[in-house]
Scaffold this active site. Sequence first.
Site, mmCIF file in Angstrom:
data_model
loop_
_atom_site.group_PDB
_atom_site.id
_atom_site.type_symbol
_atom_site.label_atom_id
_atom_site.label_comp_id
_atom_site.label_asym_id
_atom_site.label_seq_id
_atom_site.Cartn_x
_atom_site.Cartn_y
_atom_site.Cartn_z
ATOM 1 N N ASP A 251 0.978 -1.189 -0.231
ATOM 2 C CA ASP A 251 0.259 0.019 -0.286
ATOM 3 C C ASP A 251 0.925 1.586 0.122
ATOM 4 O OD1 ASP A 251 -3.076 0.269 0.755
ATOM 5 O OD2 ASP A 251 -2.031 2.413 1.592
ATOM 6 N N LEU A 252 0.611 1.977 -0.977
ATOM 7 C CA LEU A 252 1.103 3.772 -0.395
ATOM 8 C C LEU A 252 0.747 3.849 -0.096
ATOM 9 C CD1 LEU A 252 1.471 4.177 -4.580
ATOM 10 C CD2 LEU A 252 3.544 2.924 -3.389
ATOM 11 N N ASP B 161 -4.236 2.944 -4.430
ATOM 12 C CA ASP B 161 -2.898 2.518 -3.705
ATOM 13 C C ASP B 161 -2.501 1.676 -3.973
ATOM 14 O OD1 ASP B 161 -4.449 2.353 -2.017
ATOM 15 O OD2 ASP B 161 -3.403 3.981 -0.991
#
Length: 403
Positions: free
Chosen positions: A284-285, A327
């Site tokens: 996950d960003l 994301d």
Amino acid sequence: MQSIRQNFARNRITENGQWPDVLTKQRGRVDFQVSCLTALIVIVSCYLIFFLNYHFSYSSMIEDLTDRTYNIHNYLDNRIDTETFYTLETREDADTETYQKAKKILEQTKNATGVRYLYTAKMLEDGTFIYVVDGLSEDSSDFRYIGDLIEPECIPDMQKALSGQVVLPERINKTTWGPIFITYFPMHDGDEIIGVIGIEFDAARQYESFQKMIILTPIVIIFFCFIASFIAVKWFRRISNPSYQDMASTDFLTGLKNRNSFEIDLNNLSSQSERHTVGLVSIDLDELKKVNDTYGHEIGDRYIKMGSSIIRECLDSSDILYRIGGDEFSVIVKNKDEHQIEEMRKAIKKRTEEEDGKEIFTIRISTGYALYDPEVDSSLFDTLKRADAMMYKNKKEKKAVQV
């Protein structure tokens, strides 16, 4: 973001790893359409080939038999004495020299040409049609004597011949005495038509061959329809409309495989024995929403592309990276242990730190992983849940340190 991951499998794939009914029905409908289209093409093509082959073969056979009958007629027309049609009417006339001479010519011609029946006939003054000279030997069961009546089914064609027509069949005739190719030619005395010569070829072999062709062709076509449809369905999924397949399986922002592709691959792996070698990495960003709100979505897209590039650099060629949400990323790895995946996580963390200060934003990536464990996972979807849980734990730990 968490709700997207939690609804991921539920929305698109059932808990037991099977396609939902709507997708199954859609795939089945496409397979059926491909099968029908393929079967139609095979049927039309085969019947067209059959028709052309049958037509030309049959026509060639008829033409060959026609040429042979013309040659026989031309030969006999100059050799049979016209007196045979004037003087021969009863069996008693068989002792005459005229009959014996004509009989010998017909027998020799029949034996030399392979004709089944070769005979002359005429019409009496009362309209009765009788045999004159038969080319069969007298000990044959089908031999006809002078004056024997012509079979009723032959009379209409003989009448045409007496009117001056050459009677040629367009097809093999199925008669009470077998399949034959039968022709009638008028016999002349000068300009006057005085009788008829009948030439009949035994066409049983040709008739049976073409009948078998008619019967077997549909069977062969049906068989190849099944084969072609099976092959078409298998290959259609791989090679038909590649650009559409690319659109359906590619994330155009990053060029990675997309969520749809991830679902398909994960579903397939879940149903195979090789799932025991599979591990899943959830990525996950961090703070994409903050970047979007602060700098706009164009910068947010750059943030996503930079993050995906960093992740891709840290993977092996055998690892498969997917963008499954805004994301959110997932990686399918095979034949790797926890140490190797931890090295991957460290490499991703190091690369993000190397990028500090190069952009207006600071990129940070949270990761988690899980290896398929048959003791706790009923399918790879359970493995995915454990990888997600570890990733969210990693994200919370980083937030706690920041605070």
